[in-house]
Design an enzyme around this catalytic site. Sequence first.
Site, PDB file in Angstrom:
ATOM      1  N   TYR A 134     -23.274-103.867 -13.882  1.00 43.89           N
ATOM      2  CA  TYR A 134     -22.196-103.411 -14.776  1.00 43.89           C
ATOM      3  C   TYR A 134     -21.991-104.399 -15.931  1.00 43.89           C
ATOM      4  CZ  TYR A 134     -17.516-102.485 -16.586  1.00 43.89           C
ATOM      5  OH  TYR A 134     -16.444-102.247 -17.420  1.00 43.89           O
ATOM      6  N   ARG A 141     -23.713-103.017 -24.549  1.00 43.59           N
ATOM      7  CA  ARG A 141     -22.742-102.199 -25.288  1.00 43.59           C
ATOM      8  C   ARG A 141     -21.989-103.061 -26.299  1.00 43.59           C
ATOM      9  NH1 ARG A 141     -18.045 -99.016 -22.035  1.00 43.59           N
ATOM     10  NH2 ARG A 141     -17.802-101.080 -21.109  1.00 43.59           N
ATOM     11  N   TYR A 193     -10.193-108.430 -21.684  1.00 41.98           N
ATOM     12  CA  TYR A 193     -10.350-108.979 -20.329  1.00 41.98           C
ATOM     13  C   TYR A 193     -10.929-110.388 -20.429  1.00 41.98           C
ATOM     14  CZ  TYR A 193      -9.827-104.509 -17.713  1.00 41.98           C
ATOM     15  OH  TYR A 193      -9.369-103.354 -17.137  1.00 41.98           O
ATOM     16  N   ARG A 206      -7.656 -96.781 -22.899  1.00 41.30           N
ATOM     17  CA  ARG A 206      -7.184 -96.194 -21.633  1.00 41.30           C
ATOM     18  C   ARG A 206      -7.148 -94.677 -21.704  1.00 41.30           C
ATOM     19  NH1 ARG A 206      -8.200-100.153 -18.160  1.00 41.30           N
ATOM     20  NH2 ARG A 206      -7.531-102.123 -19.052  1.00 41.30           N
ATOM     21  N   GLU A 319     -10.968 -94.650  -8.294  1.00 41.92           N
ATOM     22  CA  GLU A 319     -10.748 -94.528  -9.743  1.00 41.92           C
ATOM     23  C   GLU A 319     -10.525 -93.060 -10.081  1.00 41.92           C
ATOM     24  OE1 GLU A 319     -13.220 -96.963 -12.321  1.00 41.92           O
ATOM     25  OE2 GLU A 319     -13.480 -95.240 -13.654  1.00 41.92           O
TER      26      GLU A 319
HETATM   27  C1  LIG Z   1     -11.603 -99.186 -14.115  1.00 43.37           C
HETATM   28  C2  LIG Z   1     -11.832 -99.831 -15.231  1.00 43.37           C
HETATM   29  O1  LIG Z   1     -12.903 -99.699 -16.048  1.00 43.37           O
HETATM   30  C3  LIG Z   1     -13.957 -98.770 -15.835  1.00 43.37           C
HETATM   31  C4  LIG Z   1     -14.996 -99.150 -16.822  1.00 43.37           C
HETATM   32  C5  LIG Z   1     -15.047 -98.583 -18.078  1.00 43.37           C
HETATM   33  C6  LIG Z   1     -16.008 -99.078 -19.120  1.00 43.37           C
HETATM   34  O2  LIG Z   1     -16.578-100.166 -18.965  1.00 43.37           O
HETATM   35  O3  LIG Z   1     -16.199 -98.358 -20.136  1.00 43.37           O
HETATM   36  C7  LIG Z   1     -14.196 -97.514 -18.407  1.00 43.37           C
HETATM   37  C8  LIG Z   1     -13.312 -97.019 -17.480  1.00 43.37           C
HETATM   38  C9  LIG Z   1     -13.485 -97.343 -16.046  1.00 43.37           C
HETATM   39  O4  LIG Z   1     -14.462 -96.451 -15.555  1.00 43.37           O
HETATM   40  C10 LIG Z   1     -10.852-100.833 -15.735  1.00 43.37           C
HETATM   41  O5  LIG Z   1     -11.288-101.875 -16.228  1.00 43.37           O
HETATM   42  O6  LIG Z   1      -9.639-100.550 -15.663  1.00 43.37           O
END
Ligand SMILES: C=C(O[C@@H]1C=C(C(=O)O)C=C[C@H]1O)C(=O)O
Length: 330
Positions: A134, A141, A193, A206, A319
């Site tokens: 990930y 990205r 983050y 979000r 999730e």
């Molecule tokens: C769950 C989370 O992230 C996940 C990761 C994401 C991404 O990297 O684009 C987008 C939404 C979620 O699937 C979070 O950080 O809150």
Amino acid sequence: MTLHGLKDELTPDAGRHLLGVVDFTTKSREITIDSSCPRVSVQLATTISDGFSEVWTTARPVTPGRYGEISYAADGEFLFCAFHLPESHTYADATEAAYADALALTSSLGYRPFRIWHYIGSLNDLNADGLEVYRDFCVGRARVLERHGITHDMPAATVIGAHGGGIVCYLLAHRSGTQVNLENPRQVPAYHYPRQYGPKAPNFARATHLATCDGAAFVYVSGTAGILGHATMHEGDVAGQCRLALDNIAHVIGSGNMFAHDIGSCEGHALTDLSTVKIYVRHRADIPVVREICDAAISGTADVAYLNADICRSDLLVEVEGIVAVRPGP
Ligand SMILES: C=C(O[C@@H]1C=C(C(=O)O)C=C[C@H]1O)C(=O)O
């Protein structure tokens, strides 16, 4: 968008045209593109009967096309595009190249992405360099977005583990709607983050509110988990994480947040307004408890799919993502 049982042939309702189809299946297949639109497969069903198709349709005739490795279809107002990266020891470079193509395609045709999904095999495993897959994806990205000067204000997104290898990505883009990307005041924006979550922060909002040129409006809610600030809460407690994820969504789509983001009508929404919901659960055995909590919170008329899948942090157990059709289109 609707969720349907899996079928080889899909016929849209009268007056509608297929823009893109995503099959959640037991096997991964290459993306096909026929005379109508791209058809993408995501390996996330455990049995054939668990499988379903996510079907995107439009009222306008659609033209399909290919741009390098990207398959797409567009109707002059909306564009659906998808790419598949094969399984690899590392993903940053391939992600960077494919994302660059997707951005080049959308901007050259005059469209702006508003919702992006990524399904990635072995999401929490380490790549050949010892970096979690990930986080490796996030590096690729971030590189391309930084090059385009996009360090925030990205659309809603989901990154979830797939049962097969490689990366499947699909996105929706629009031409003349009004797009507002929403944050959640209870959560640190993902692009801020801290480094403990990886060398490059994830870049997504979000949720995204889209008011379209034909008077329709939708809120597309990103994959949402049991996170407050930037920290995972309720470690080891799937019920606690599920309730918090739903609570986070309720805040994102509620009237206070619409007002804070200066969305035209400031009209707020509730969990019962979600019309299409996908719920990802890390451990199959936890699906019944998650289902009980979600069934009590979400409308009985919503299309809801439960999928057994890895999530972007290994301590996240559940999730939830969804769509509010504020004013469904013509
Ligand atoms: C769950 C989370 O992230 C996940 C990761 C994401 C991404 O990297 O684009 C987008 C939404 C979620 O699937 C979070 O950080 O809150």
